[in-house]
Design a protein around this motif. Structure first.
Motif, PDB file in Angstrom:
ATOM      1  N   HIS A  85       0.632   6.001   3.682  1.00  0.00           N
ATOM      2  CA  HIS A  85       2.060   6.209   3.431  1.00  0.00           C
ATOM      3  C   HIS A  85       2.890   5.080   4.031  1.00  0.00           C
ATOM      4  O   HIS A  85       3.867   4.631   3.427  1.00  0.00           O
ATOM      5  N   HIS A  86       2.513   4.601   5.206  1.00  0.00           N
ATOM      6  CA  HIS A  86       3.253   3.482   5.809  1.00  0.00           C
ATOM      7  C   HIS A  86       2.843   2.146   5.205  1.00  0.00           C
ATOM      8  O   HIS A  86       3.647   1.214   5.172  1.00  0.00           O
ATOM      9  N   GLN A  87       1.612   2.033   4.731  1.00  0.00           N
ATOM     10  CA  GLN A  87       1.189   0.814   4.061  1.00  0.00           C
ATOM     11  C   GLN A  87       2.032   0.553   2.814  1.00  0.00           C
ATOM     12  O   GLN A  87       2.392  -0.580   2.514  1.00  0.00           O
ATOM     13  N   ASP A  88       2.345   1.616   2.087  1.00  0.00           N
ATOM     14  CA  ASP A  88       3.209   1.498   0.907  1.00  0.00           C
ATOM     15  C   ASP A  88       4.089   2.747   0.854  1.00  0.00           C
ATOM     16  O   ASP A  88       3.740   3.742   0.233  1.00  0.00           O
ATOM     17  N   PRO A  89       5.251   2.729   1.529  1.00  0.00           N
ATOM     18  CA  PRO A  89       6.066   3.937   1.688  1.00  0.00           C
ATOM     19  C   PRO A  89       6.584   4.546   0.390  1.00  0.00           C
ATOM     20  O   PRO A  89       6.994   5.707   0.396  1.00  0.00           O
ATOM     21  N   ASN A  90       6.567   3.789  -0.707  1.00  0.00           N
ATOM     22  CA  ASN A  90       7.136   4.309  -1.951  1.00  0.00           C
ATOM     23  C   ASN A  90       6.074   4.690  -2.981  1.00  0.00           C
ATOM     24  O   ASN A  90       6.399   4.911  -4.142  1.00  0.00           O
ATOM     25  N   HIS A  91       4.839   4.772  -2.542  1.00  0.00           N
ATOM     26  CA  HIS A  91       3.765   5.111  -3.465  1.00  0.00           C
ATOM     27  C   HIS A  91       3.690   6.626  -3.615  1.00  0.00           C
ATOM     28  O   HIS A  91       3.406   7.345  -2.650  1.00  0.00           O
ATOM     29  N   LEU A  92       3.950   7.122  -4.809  1.00  0.00           N
ATOM     30  CA  LEU A  92       4.119   8.558  -5.036  1.00  0.00           C
ATOM     31  C   LEU A  92       2.868   9.368  -4.708  1.00  0.00           C
ATOM     32  O   LEU A  92       2.955  10.476  -4.192  1.00  0.00           O
ATOM     33  N   GLU A  93       1.703   8.820  -4.978  1.00  0.00           N
ATOM     34  CA  GLU A  93       0.475   9.592  -4.805  1.00  0.00           C
ATOM     35  C   GLU A  93       0.194   9.951  -3.356  1.00  0.00           C
ATOM     36  O   GLU A  93      -0.529  10.908  -3.082  1.00  0.00           O
ATOM     37  N   VAL A  94       0.745   9.189  -2.413  1.00  0.00           N
ATOM     38  CA  VAL A  94       0.528   9.509  -0.999  1.00  0.00           C
ATOM     39  C   VAL A  94       1.827   9.928  -0.322  1.00  0.00           C
ATOM     40  O   VAL A  94       1.900   9.991   0.906  1.00  0.00           O
ATOM     41  N   LEU A  95       2.843  10.215  -1.121  1.00  0.00           N
ATOM     42  CA  LEU A  95       4.117  10.667  -0.571  1.00  0.00           C
ATOM     43  C   LEU A  95       4.009  12.079  -0.013  1.00  0.00           C
ATOM     44  O   LEU A  95       4.596  12.413   1.012  1.00  0.00           O
ATOM     45  N   PHE A  96       3.247  12.937  -0.688  1.00  0.00           N
ATOM     46  CA  PHE A  96       3.052  14.318  -0.267  1.00  0.00           C
ATOM     47  C   PHE A  96       1.771  14.438   0.558  1.00  0.00           C
ATOM     48  O   PHE A  96       0.819  13.689   0.362  1.00  0.00           O
ATOM     49  N   GLY A  97       1.764  15.403   1.452  1.00  0.00           N
ATOM     50  CA  GLY A  97       0.582  15.623   2.268  1.00  0.00           C
ATOM     51  C   GLY A  97      -0.557  16.238   1.463  1.00  0.00           C
ATOM     52  O   GLY A  97      -0.353  16.802   0.376  1.00  0.00           O
ATOM     53  N   ALA A  98      -1.768  16.129   1.995  1.00  0.00           N
ATOM     54  CA  ALA A  98      -2.936  16.739   1.361  1.00  0.00           C
ATOM     55  C   ALA A  98      -3.024  18.203   1.790  1.00  0.00           C
ATOM     56  O   ALA A  98      -2.838  18.526   2.967  1.00  0.00           O
ATOM     57  N   LEU A  99      -3.304  19.088   0.850  1.00  0.00           N
ATOM     58  CA  LEU A  99      -3.290  20.526   1.128  1.00  0.00           C
ATOM     59  C   LEU A  99      -4.257  20.934   2.235  1.00  0.00           C
ATOM     60  O   LEU A  99      -3.965  21.845   3.014  1.00  0.00           O
ATOM     61  N   MET A 163      14.449   5.600   6.157  1.00  0.00           N
ATOM     62  CA  MET A 163      14.079   4.272   5.688  1.00  0.00           C
ATOM     63  C   MET A 163      13.973   3.289   6.854  1.00  0.00           C
ATOM     64  O   MET A 163      13.142   2.372   6.838  1.00  0.00           O
ATOM     65  N   ALA A 164      14.807   3.476   7.891  1.00  0.00           N
ATOM     66  CA  ALA A 164      14.679   2.637   9.086  1.00  0.00           C
ATOM     67  C   ALA A 164      13.323   2.868   9.746  1.00  0.00           C
ATOM     68  O   ALA A 164      12.682   1.926  10.235  1.00  0.00           O
ATOM     69  N   HIS A 165      12.874   4.114   9.759  1.00  0.00           N
ATOM     70  CA  HIS A 165      11.562   4.442  10.324  1.00  0.00           C
ATOM     71  C   HIS A 165      10.451   3.714   9.573  1.00  0.00           C
ATOM     72  O   HIS A 165       9.479   3.256  10.179  1.00  0.00           O
ATOM     73  N   HIS A 166      10.581   3.597   8.263  1.00  0.00           N
ATOM     74  CA  HIS A 166       9.521   3.009   7.450  1.00  0.00           C
ATOM     75  C   HIS A 166       9.614   1.494   7.304  1.00  0.00           C
ATOM     76  O   HIS A 166       8.585   0.835   7.128  1.00  0.00           O
ATOM     77  N   PHE A 167      10.821   0.955   7.336  1.00  0.00           N
ATOM     78  CA  PHE A 167      10.977  -0.459   7.044  1.00  0.00           C
ATOM     79  C   PHE A 167      11.490  -1.290   8.217  1.00  0.00           C
ATOM     80  O   PHE A 167      11.602  -2.507   8.106  1.00  0.00           O
ATOM     81  N   HIS A 168      11.832  -0.644   9.352  1.00  0.00           N
ATOM     82  CA  HIS A 168      12.359  -1.420  10.479  1.00  0.00           C
ATOM     83  C   HIS A 168      11.594  -1.164  11.776  1.00  0.00           C
ATOM     84  O   HIS A 168      11.101  -2.094  12.390  1.00  0.00           O
ATOM     85  N   ASP A 169      11.516   0.082  12.209  1.00  0.00           N
ATOM     86  CA  ASP A 169      10.831   0.388  13.462  1.00  0.00           C
ATOM     87  C   ASP A 169      10.277   1.811  13.388  1.00  0.00           C
ATOM     88  O   ASP A 169      11.029   2.788  13.354  1.00  0.00           O
TER      89      ASP A 169
END
Length: 249
Positions: A85-99, A163-169
């Motif tokens: 999720h942090h490697q690619d924050p906008n990738h839909l397939e890993v946006l949601f948690g695994a059940l 977004m600051a959490h994902h793209f700044h710090d």
């Protein structure tokens, strides 16, 4: 992305469908061992109140912890639930948690409180409330990561902080919807208060040096990806879909 497109994308995901079905099933089961109305309301309220704190603790100390990547049996789980999720924050397939990871966590955070309040029926009501809250959190998460610009100031502020959490710090702003635990524990920040961008914002500290000692995540990812996800060509990151890109850099 329009609001309608956002809603359609959200409800198409299997995890959301599963949460809603399980919540309905839990409420149905609660009618077989019914709590009193007061107990049901108290159990649901307890779930609502505990959720932001539970999410904060899980997000900060488990998802952003480094201990899972050091254990071969847990490295794959850590990679799936947060590293990707942090490697690619906008990738839909890993946006949601695994059940298989989210459902036990929701149950552990809510059901014991509900049981203390209203026995088995209270536990079921609290679990159902936790599932509904999760659905709301995941919808907010979609707003934050997909290319939708919220008009409401509260939603816009929520997206800006995340977004600051994902793209700044990545070492602050651990909340999704509620940031009071960040205020309580001193991890809430504004970008101007931290002018330097974190060098580990996309890799959570899983650098080549760390991968040399604990190679399992790198082996599963095809290497250790570097740089901004939109400018990266490394196989370690999933392909980006510009139509799902958040408005942050």
């Amino acid at each position: 992305m329009s609001f309608r497109e956002l809603v359609v994308a959200y409800f198409q995901y299997y995890a959301i469908q599963a949460y809603l079905l399980l919540a309905a099933a839990a409420l149905g089961a609660a009618t077989l061992v019914p709590p009193t109305l007061g107990e049901a309301v108290a159990a649901a309220l307890a779930a609502v109140l505990i959720y932001p704190l539970a999410w904060y603790l899980i997000h900060r100390f488990i998802l952003h912890g480094s201990w899972m990547l050091r254990i071969p049996q847990l490295a794959k789980t850590w990679k799936r639930i947060h590293y990707d999720h942090h490697q690619d924050p906008n990738h839909l397939e890993v946006l949601f948690g695994a059940l298989h990871t989210t459902l036990p966590t929701i149950a552990l955070a809510t059901a014991p409180l509900g049981y203390l309040i209203g026995s088995a029926g209270g536990a079921l009501v609290a679990f159902a409330a936790g599932l509904f809250i999760t659905c709301f959190y995941e919808f907010a998460h979609c707003i934050q990561h997909l290319s939708y610009k919220p008009r409401h100031p509260w939603l816009a502020e929520m997206k800006r902080r995340h977004m600051a959490h994902h793209f700044h710090d990545e070492t602050g702003n651990f909340g999704i919807v509620s940031f009071w635990p960040d205020r309580l524990f001193g991890t809430l920040y504004e970008r101007q208060d931290r002018p330097a961008k974190s060098p580990t914002v996309f890799n959570l500290g899983y650098t080549e040096d760390v991968a040399a000692r604990y190679p399992w995540v790198a082996a599963l990812s095809g290497g250790v990806a570097k740089g901004h996800p939109r400018r990266r060509t490394s196989p370690a990151a999933p392909a980006n879909d510009d139509s799902l890109t958040a408005d942050a850099a």
